[in-house]
Structure formats: structure tokens, C-alpha cells
Design an enzyme around this catalytic site. Structure first.
Site, PDB file in Angstrom:
ATOM      1  N   ARG A   1      -5.537   0.665  -5.302  1.00 16.85           N
ATOM      2  CA  ARG A   1      -4.654   0.283  -4.194  1.00 16.85           C
ATOM      3  C   ARG A   1      -4.504  -1.224  -4.092  1.00 16.85           C
ATOM      4  O   ARG A   1      -5.406  -1.963  -4.458  1.00 16.85           O
ATOM      5  CB  ARG A   1      -5.136   0.858  -2.874  1.00 16.85           C
TER       6      ARG A   1
ATOM      7  N   ARG B   1       0.849  -1.197   0.000  1.00 18.57           N
ATOM      8  CA  ARG B   1       0.000   0.000   0.000  1.00 18.57           C
ATOM      9  C   ARG B   1       0.875   1.233   0.000  1.00 18.57           C
ATOM     10  O   ARG B   1       1.805   1.365   0.791  1.00 18.57           O
ATOM     11  CB  ARG B   1      -0.919  -0.009   1.226  1.00 18.57           C
TER      12      ARG B   1
ATOM     13  N   ASP C   1      -6.594  -2.161   1.225  1.00 15.09           N
ATOM     14  CA  ASP C   1      -7.180  -1.159   2.101  1.00 15.09           C
ATOM     15  C   ASP C   1      -7.874  -1.904   3.228  1.00 15.09           C
ATOM     16  O   ASP C   1      -8.643  -2.833   2.971  1.00 15.09           O
ATOM     17  CB  ASP C   1      -8.191  -0.316   1.311  1.00 15.09           C
TER      18      ASP C   1
ATOM     19  N   ASP D   1     -10.119  -0.919   6.493  1.00 19.21           N
ATOM     20  CA  ASP D   1     -10.808   0.153   7.211  1.00 19.21           C
ATOM     21  C   ASP D   1     -11.485  -0.387   8.459  1.00 19.21           C
ATOM     22  O   ASP D   1     -12.131  -1.442   8.414  1.00 19.21           O
ATOM     23  CB  ASP D   1     -11.890   0.792   6.337  1.00 19.21           C
TER      24      ASP D   1
END
Length: 182
Positions: A114, A104, A117, A119
Site C-alpha cells: 500500500r 491508497r 496506511d 491506523d
């Protein structure tokens, strides 16, 4: 050692910094570069090894259209559930380390392509607003690639706002979201 390489095990906090109880945490996973399904597989393996965490489950993988610029590959998304004794920003440090280990590169561009990711979508029933972390995730209720995988893992989930996740899903279009075969 490469400066961009972060050792997740070295990021383990001291036991005295841990919360007293385990919190149920939902993490959104997404990738659209460098074999996205493999990136998610690797992320799940890394989550299973996090210190002071218990891996609970991961949803099916879903193919979704990118947010923002459409001149990028489709995404593969999922939601993982873990229980952790870590504080929210301690977990954030570890998930960001996993992202870096998987290539990343953080850019100013929002919604760009990307490799990985991760989150923090929900951290128990906490509402968190710090400079580094907003929980519930600011886009949780508007993103089909988050709502539907989360609903798969927690069909009776009530968000910190008091709204049932299934109520949000009733009004959220699929937007070509497709569950991928195992």
C-alpha cells in the site's frame, strides 16, 4: 474533481460535534509503495493540518518486513502522536481521507502492499469496538513496527488493559526492525 480525491478540509466536522476535551491519540503510519519515506513525510504534513487537532510528535522511521505475503517491498513505519477534540470515527474519516489523497486503494486482501496506511492505535484510554474501528488496535501488542516506535514516543505508556508498553516490548522480538537515519 476526481471522485477518489477527498478534501480533508471539507471533512471538518461542525464545532457542536466535538468532544469537550482533547484526547491523546497515537496513529500508526506505514507505506511500502511509491517512495515510502516520502509517503510518511506527506502523511505527517497532512496530520499537522487536521482540523481540531494538535500535532505533538512523530517517532523515527523504521524499516520492517511485510506482514503476510513476502513478495512485496519492505515497509517504512512510524507512530505519530496528536491531541484531538474529534470523536474517534470523525478522526478515522479524516485519516482515511489522507490515505485516499495519497493513492491508497482499499482491497479485500489483508496485509498487501500500500501507498499509505494510517491506523488508530490508541485513543486516550478508550476501548472502542464498532463496525468501523477497534481501539486499541487489534495488532498493537504483536507488531514490533508499532510497539518500538510507540515506546520511543511514550516510554511510560500504560495501555487501557493496564499493561505497560515497555513490558510488552521486553518479550517482543525486533524481527529485523531497523531504525532509519533521519
Amino acid at each position: 474533481m476526481d471522485q477518489n480525491h477527498v478534501n480533508v478540509r471539507a471533512a471538518a466536522p461542525l464545532k457542536s460535534q466535538l468532544s469537550n476535551c482533547m484526547q491523546c491519540v497515537y496513529l500508526g503510519l506505514g507505506a511500502n509503495l511509491n517512495s515510502p519515506k516520502e509517503q510518511l513525510d506527506n502523511a505527517v504534513c497532512a496530520l499537522k493540518k487536521l482540523p481540531h487537532c494538535e500535532f505533538i510528535s512523530v517517532s523515527h522511521y523504521y524499516a520492517s518486513k511485510p506482514m503476510g505475503p513476502q513478495d512485496q517491498p519492505d515497509y517504512v513505519n512510524a507512530v505519530a502522536c496528536i491531541k484531538t477534540a474529534l470523536e474517534p470515527e470523525q478522526l478515522l474519516d479524516l485519516t482515511q481521507a489522507i490515505e485516499l489523497e495519497h493513492g491508497r486503494v482499499r482491497k479485500a486482501e489483508r496485509w498487501g502492499p500500500r501507498t499509505l496506511d494510517i491506523d488508530t492505535l490508541l485513543f486516550g484510554q478508550q476501548v472502542i469496538n464498532t463496525q468501523r474501528l477497534t481501539v486499541p488496535h487489534y495488532g498493537l501488542c504483536e507488531r514490533e513496527f508499532v510497539v518500538y516506535p510507540l515506546l520511543e514516543l511514550a516510554p511510560e505508556l500504560i495501555l487501557p488493559s493496564g499493561i505497560a508498553l515497555k513490558t510488552i516490548a521486553q518479550d517482543l522480538p525486533l524481527n529485523d526492525l531497523q531504525q532509519l537515519p533521519l
